[in-house]
Every structure is written in structure tokens, then in C-alpha cells.
Design an enzyme around this catalytic site. Structure first.
Site, PDB file in Angstrom:
ATOM      1  N   CYS A  88       0.806  -1.214   0.000  1.00 15.86           N
ATOM      2  CA  CYS A  88       0.000   0.000   0.000  1.00 15.86           C
ATOM      3  C   CYS A  88       0.840   1.266   0.000  1.00 15.86           C
ATOM      4  CB  CYS A  88      -0.935   0.011   1.205  1.00 15.86           C
ATOM      5  SG  CYS A  88      -1.990  -1.456   1.307  1.00 15.86           S
ATOM      6  N   HIS A 344      -9.244   3.262  -0.901  1.00 16.58           N
ATOM      7  CA  HIS A 344      -7.807   2.976  -0.986  1.00 16.58           C
ATOM      8  C   HIS A 344      -7.434   2.269  -2.281  1.00 16.58           C
ATOM      9  CE1 HIS A 344      -3.788   2.013  -0.052  1.00 16.58           C
ATOM     10  NE2 HIS A 344      -3.981   0.863   0.575  1.00 16.58           N
TER      11      HIS A 344
END
Length: 400
Positions: A88, A344
Site C-alpha cells: 500500500c 484505498h
């Protein structure tokens, strides 16, 4: 001895798509959207970009491997283009690559662009990532909500926080972020919620409820960086420069030894200390104007604010409930809505955080604008509490 990159690189242009469900667009269209805004903001031509870095995590889902999807989509003239994948933290790592290339004198103008089309996976959350050789020993049946719920339990046990107080603090975080997201036309979720909504929501992994979790979305963000001298030659004023970039990766101790108690992010503490040293910051609670942290879950934000040495250890619950991190507080956190309201799209998130800091530093954040913004910190976490990569960027007014 390394001297760091403080004030050696300026952000000359940035762009960001709306994050959300883009069923009518592919990753290529999202890349074009973010890039067109960035190059228009920079006031340059495409041929002036010397090198580019593409951040994606789940290459099998949409763009494919390598940096070629970026160079082909944007029709670059045979410049070097590389793909960056670091869980991420991919977006902020691509930004680091572009900044380092300029700071090293390898190029005058570099692009970092992150994109992800998570809605195309069909998963309600993040799809499973390739395990590798060792994680199955520790990750059997692991889920993201489950692992961050364990973080919450460890934090509560270590600091003697009651479940009710922790739930109230997490609820305040979610309510605060949604209130900020309402003011952001590029956020995926633009609806305010109440503390009652959060506390009465279904549990996902105790103590995390539905509103303690960020969503899944599509999006892209881009940054063009150069030297301060070139930025000035382009007529730029209110120049935003990079003060520090640091990344720390787990070495296995967290998940393999008892020296880590599960209540904090070891990588965040290391990366923060390095970043503050590079930026010349010794009192982050007083010196930082804004923070964007990786709030994949509300407890992640709460714990991270201590790992960034803004709240004292065990003190984030009180700071959160006192409004210290609200939009009108001393150090607003997630003033754009954060992952909580943007979702996200993995490759884009880190650059999206920097985009907000860039706008705030130039006084261009509209209804979200804070007065007298001088230094902004972004925190981008990839992985799980026991095994992760933490990237921290600090940006500010040139010379500040």
C-alpha cells in the site's frame, strides 16, 4: 555522509482524479485524468519530463506488469519508465523514486503516478496478495480487519484503555474524517455520519465496526517534481519543496519474536525519527501543520499518531476526543477525508495524500483550507501491523 534531500526538490504540478466507482473508465483513462491535471498545473509540455515511475500493486487486475502501461498511455518519447510496487506504500515509493532522481541530478523533471482499479476485482475488500515463502507460517487465515483488530486489543491492554473509551475515540476519528470528506468533491464518500452511526454499526472484527473501515475504490494521482531553480524559472511562486522522505520495512522481528507487543507500528517509529531528522524537526506536535496518515482502519490512525510522536504514548485517545486532530484543531489529521472517505486504490493513495498537502500549502484547498500551513506530513503504510512497509514524506514551503 548522506546529507538528505531537504529543499533540493520542488513539486511543480500535481493532479488527482475523483476516487470512487469508475465502472465507465479503465486504469488508462484514470492515468490520463491525473496526468492532464498535473501537467496543466505545472505549465509544462510532456516532452519536458525526463523519467517517470508508475505505482500499482495488483498489476494482474488492470494495467499489467512493468512501466509500459504508463509510457504507452501517455505516449512518452522513449523516456525511462519503471513500475514500483511496495504494497500500500507503492504510491509514496514512486514519489520517492522521482524525487531522488531529481535530487541526484539524473533528470530535471520527473513524474510519479499511481493508479489502481480495485472495483474491478469484485472483492468487497482488498483482494488477497501473493503470500511468498514465509508468511503462510504466520498468516494462516489472516484478514486485514482481523489483524488490525488485534492491534486495537493489544493497544487497549497495554495502555489500560477501556473498550468504551477506545470505541468512542475510533468513532470520533470516523466522524471527523467524514465531516472533512463532505467538503472534498474528489472524495468517494461525501456524507456526514454521527457517533451513534459508528457505535451502532455491525461489527466486522471486534472492536472494529463497519464505519471503522475504509472503503474500496478506483483512482489515480500524479506528481511532477523538479529543482527549485527550474520551478522559479517557470514563474512558480509559493513553491512547495520536499523536506524529507523515509521508508522503513519490517525485518521479521515483529511477527517472529516476543520483543514486539503488537500495540504499535515499529516501522512508523523508525521512519518518523529519520524523517524528522532529515527535515530538521524536533517538536512535531508544535511544528507540523497538517497530517495525512494511512487510516485503513480508525485504530490505525489512532495508534499512528503516537508512532509519529505527535501524541504521547497512550495519549492519542485523549487527544482525539479533545479535538486536537479535528479540522479546527491544533494539528488536523485527514483534512481531506483520508482513506476513510477516499477509499484505498493502492497505487494512488500515497500520492493522493501529498496532493492534499500541496493544495493546502498553496492556499488552494477551497472549503478545507487551513490558515498558515507551513509543514505537512504524510504517512503511507503497506501491509499489516506485524509485517509492513512505512513511508513518510514531509513537504513544506521552500525555505521553511
Amino acid at each position: 555522509m548522506a546529507s538528505g534531500i531537504r529543499d533540493k526538490v520542488a513539486i511543480v504540478g500535481m493532479g488527482c482524479t475523483r476516487f470512487g466507482e469508475h465502472w465507465d473508465k479503465g486504469a488508462e483513462e484514470l492515468m490520463v485524468g491525473a496526468f492532464e491535471e498535473a501537467i496543466g498545473d505545472a505549465g509544462i509540455e510532456r516532452k519536458q519530463i525526463d523519467a517517470a515511475w508508475l505505482a500499482t500493486c495488483l498489476d494482474e487486475v488492470h494495467v499489467g506488469k512493468s512501466g509500459l502501461p504508463l509510457s504507452e498511455t501517455l505516449r512518452f518519447d522513449y523516456i525511462p519508465v519503471s513500475r514500483v510496487e511496495n504494497y500500500c506504500a507503492s504510491g509514496s515509493d514512486a514519489f520517492r523514486s522521482a524525487v531522488y532522481a531529481v535530487a541526484a541530478g539524473a533528470c530535471d523533471m520527473a513524474l510519479a503516478l499511481g493508479v489502481e482499479k480495485l472495483k474491478d476485482t469484485g472483492f468487497g475488500g482488498l483482494p488477497g496478495l501473493n503470500a511468498g515463502s514465509t508468511p503462510p507460517l504466520w498468516w494462516a487465515n489472516l484478514t486485514a480487519p482481523g489483524s488490525f483488530a488485534q492491534l486495537a486489543s493489544a493497544y487497549r491492554a497495554k495502555h489500560g484503555v477501556t473498550r468504551d473509551d477506545l470505541k468512542r475515540a475510533m468513532a470520533h476519528i470516523s466522524v471527523k474524517s467524514h465531516a472533512n470528506g463532505v467538503k472534498n468533491p474528489k472524495a468517494h464518500l461525501q456524507r456526514s455520519i454521527t457517533e451513534a452511526d459508528v457505535l451502532n454499526a455491525p461489527l466486522i472484527a471486534d472492536p472494529l465496526g463497519l464505519y471503522d473501515c475504509c472503503g474500496v475504490s478506483d483512482g489515480a494521482a500524479a506528481a511532477i517534481v523538479t529543482t527549485p531553480e527550474i520551478a522559479r524559472s517557470l514563474g512558480k511562486k509559493d513553491i512547495v519543496s520536499v523536506k524529507a522522505l523515509q521508508i522503513a520495512g519490517s525485518n521479521g522481528i515483529e511477527e517472529q519474536y516476543n520483543s514486539w507487543d503488537g500495540s504499535y507500528f515499529a516501522t512508523a517509529r523508525v521512519a518518523a525519527q529519520r524523517a524528522y531528522r532529515e527535515a530538521g524537526i524536533d517538536r512535531p506536535r508544535e511544528q507540523l501543520s497538517l497530517v495525512e496518515c494511512h487510516d485503513c482502519f480508525s485504530v490505525t490512525e489512532l495508534v499512528t499518531l503516537e508512532d509519529l510522536f505527535i501524541s504521547p504514548e497512550g495519549g492519542a485517545v485523549r487527544d482525539v476526543l479533545d479535538g486536537f486532530y479535528d479540522s479546527d484543531g491544533k494539528v488536523p489529521c485527514q483534512i481531506d477525508g483520508g482513506l476513510k472517505c477516499f477509499g484505498h486504490p493502492i497505487g494512488a493513495s500515497g500520492i493522493r495524500m501529498i496532493y492534499e498537502m500541496y493544495l493546502q500549502l498553496q492556499g488552494r484547498a477551497g472549503a478545507r483550507q487551513r490558515p498558515d500551513v507551513r509543514l505537512g506530513l504524510t504517512h503511507n503504510l503497506g501491509g499489516f501491523p506485524a509485517r509492513n512497509v512505512c513511508s513518510i514524506a514531509i513537504v513544506g514551503a521552500l525555505g521553511a
